[in-house]
Design a protein around this motif. Structure first.
Motif, PDB file in Angstrom:
ATOM      1  N   ALA A 134      41.600  37.419  44.054  1.00 35.39           N
ATOM      2  CA  ALA A 134      42.315  38.663  44.952  1.00 35.39           C
ATOM      3  C   ALA A 134      41.330  39.907  43.957  1.00 35.39           C
ATOM      4  CB  ALA A 134      43.402  38.829  44.899  1.00 35.39           C
ATOM      5  N   LEU A 135      41.434  39.572  42.476  1.00 30.14           N
ATOM      6  CA  LEU A 135      40.715  40.343  41.691  1.00 30.14           C
ATOM      7  C   LEU A 135      39.305  40.604  41.410  1.00 30.14           C
ATOM      8  CD1 LEU A 135      43.239  40.846  38.919  1.00 30.14           C
ATOM      9  CD2 LEU A 135      43.016  43.308  40.441  1.00 30.14           C
ATOM     10  N   ARG A 136      38.683  42.531  41.838  1.00 32.13           N
ATOM     11  CA  ARG A 136      37.113  42.444  41.515  1.00 32.13           C
ATOM     12  C   ARG A 136      37.237  42.130  39.987  1.00 32.13           C
ATOM     13  NH1 ARG A 136      38.125  47.713  45.874  1.00 32.13           N
ATOM     14  NH2 ARG A 136      38.193  46.963  47.732  1.00 32.13           N
ATOM     15  N   PRO A 137      35.626  42.087  39.774  1.00 31.51           N
ATOM     16  CA  PRO A 137      35.458  41.662  38.265  1.00 31.51           C
ATOM     17  C   PRO A 137      36.183  42.987  37.581  1.00 31.51           C
ATOM     18  CG  PRO A 137      33.389  41.280  40.288  1.00 31.51           C
ATOM     19  CD  PRO A 137      34.731  41.468  40.971  1.00 31.51           C
ATOM     20  N   GLY A 138      36.432  42.876  36.712  1.00 31.30           N
ATOM     21  CA  GLY A 138      36.959  43.878  35.689  1.00 31.30           C
ATOM     22  C   GLY A 138      38.062  44.669  35.785  1.00 31.30           C
ATOM     23  N   ALA A 243      46.046  41.589  31.530  1.00 39.45           N
ATOM     24  CA  ALA A 243      44.928  40.279  31.954  1.00 39.45           C
ATOM     25  C   ALA A 243      43.827  41.494  33.206  1.00 39.45           C
ATOM     26  CB  ALA A 243      45.747  39.020  33.142  1.00 39.45           C
ATOM     27  N   VAL A 244      42.870  40.786  32.719  1.00 36.47           N
ATOM     28  CA  VAL A 244      41.579  41.158  33.886  1.00 36.47           C
ATOM     29  C   VAL A 244      40.678  40.028  33.929  1.00 36.47           C
ATOM     30  CG1 VAL A 244      40.161  41.814  30.923  1.00 36.47           C
ATOM     31  CG2 VAL A 244      39.872  42.768  33.382  1.00 36.47           C
ATOM     32  N   VAL A 245      39.296  40.218  35.521  1.00 37.11           N
ATOM     33  CA  VAL A 245      38.863  39.219  35.834  1.00 37.11           C
ATOM     34  C   VAL A 245      37.573  40.027  34.693  1.00 37.11           C
ATOM     35  CG1 VAL A 245      37.154  38.828  36.774  1.00 37.11           C
ATOM     36  CG2 VAL A 245      40.349  38.952  37.650  1.00 37.11           C
ATOM     37  N   PRO A 246      37.115  39.218  34.038  1.00 43.80           N
ATOM     38  CA  PRO A 246      35.830  39.848  33.236  1.00 43.80           C
ATOM     39  C   PRO A 246      34.892  39.921  34.497  1.00 43.80           C
ATOM     40  CG  PRO A 246      36.190  37.366  32.288  1.00 43.80           C
ATOM     41  CD  PRO A 246      37.239  37.930  33.513  1.00 43.80           C
ATOM     42  N   ASP A 247      34.155  40.727  33.959  1.00 45.20           N
ATOM     43  CA  ASP A 247      32.769  41.318  35.108  1.00 45.20           C
ATOM     44  C   ASP A 247      32.093  40.467  34.811  1.00 45.20           C
ATOM     45  OD1 ASP A 247      30.789  42.614  33.236  1.00 45.20           O
ATOM     46  OD2 ASP A 247      32.271  44.509  32.568  1.00 45.20           O
TER      47      ASP A 247
END
Length: 252
Positions: A134-138, A243-247
């Protein structure tokens, strides 16, 4: 695990009214611990698309919507979602089993919040799979849980003399506990490393981990705290993680 999940959802429907009457809003002690961290990690929510996973009766989704976010909420309890829709008609809500596959568009959200939910799920991979998709990069995933090291570990009684302590009698082994809150529900204890491992498996990187001090149930100024409350605040009962989704360059 599917049977556990079904039983849990039935139980949350049964205690939905008691939960909704107890939890949520600016005065809620857990929200008072979450709010500074949420602001630091997500910032101004105006115009951001946010997914509230485990939204319950929609109080946090409603606050985010009031502050300008475009919010969707999901919860496993049909009874809680019914209350959410009634109280927050401008927010989109749906019923989904969070311990099973949760359909979501790719890169649909700027942020995902999951407040005091993961420790109530029998399995974590399905919901973390959905978050990563679901998350966009970053994009940020901000979640809170009851602190696995100290929650459900007995503190000194408030009427006992100091020095006070909290006795930890078990931690590393996963366990299933019956918790009496709101009329009773299942709690799935896991050590912290299990949460980090499931995030890692799905490509989410931990940015920050904070342990907010435990606050009195009712907000008041610091000089009104008792000596016991000041001690109690030093042993955290809640954990907040970002937490983060890396770009695409591998940085956030």
């Amino acid at each position: 695990m599917a049977a556990d999940s079904h039983a849990d959802r039935v139980r949350w429907d049964a205690i939905a009214a008691a939960y909704a009457a107890t939890i949520g809003g600016h005065a809620d002690s857990f929200y008072r611990r979450l709010a500074p961290f949420l602001a630091e990690e997500i910032g101004d929510v105006t115009g951001k698309r946010i997914w509230d996973l485990g939204c319950g009766h929609g109080w946090l989704a409603g606050l985010l919507n009031d502050n300008g976010a475009a919010v969707d909420g999901v919860d496993g309890s049909a009874a809680l979602i019914e209350t959410a829709r009634r109280n927050h008609p401008d927010v989109g809500f749906e019923v989904r089993d969070l311990a099973a596959e949760v359909p979501v568009e790719d890169s649909a959200y700027d942020a995902v919040v999951c407040h005091m939910v993961l420790m109530d799920l029998p399995v974590l991979d399905p919901i973390i799979t959905a978050v990563a998709k679901a998350l966009r990069p970053g994009g940020r995933f901000v979640f809170t849980i009851l602190h696995p090291a100290f929650y459900n570990q007995a503190p000194s009684p408030s009427d006992s003399p100091p020095p006070w302590s909290r006795t930890v009698t078990g931690y590393r082994e996963p366990a299933q506990w019956w918790v009496e809150s709101f009329g009773g529900h299942q709690h799935y204890h896991r050590p912290l490393e299990d949460y980090v491992e499931v995030l890692s498996r799905h490509g989410l990187l931990v940015r920050r981990l904070v342990e907010p001090p435990t606050l009195p149930r009712h907000a008041r100024s610091d000089d009104q705290w008792s000596a016991y409350e000041r001690w109690f605040a030093t042993i955290p009962t809640m954990l907040a993680v970002s937490a983060v989704v890396p770009d695409r360059t591998g940085t956030d």
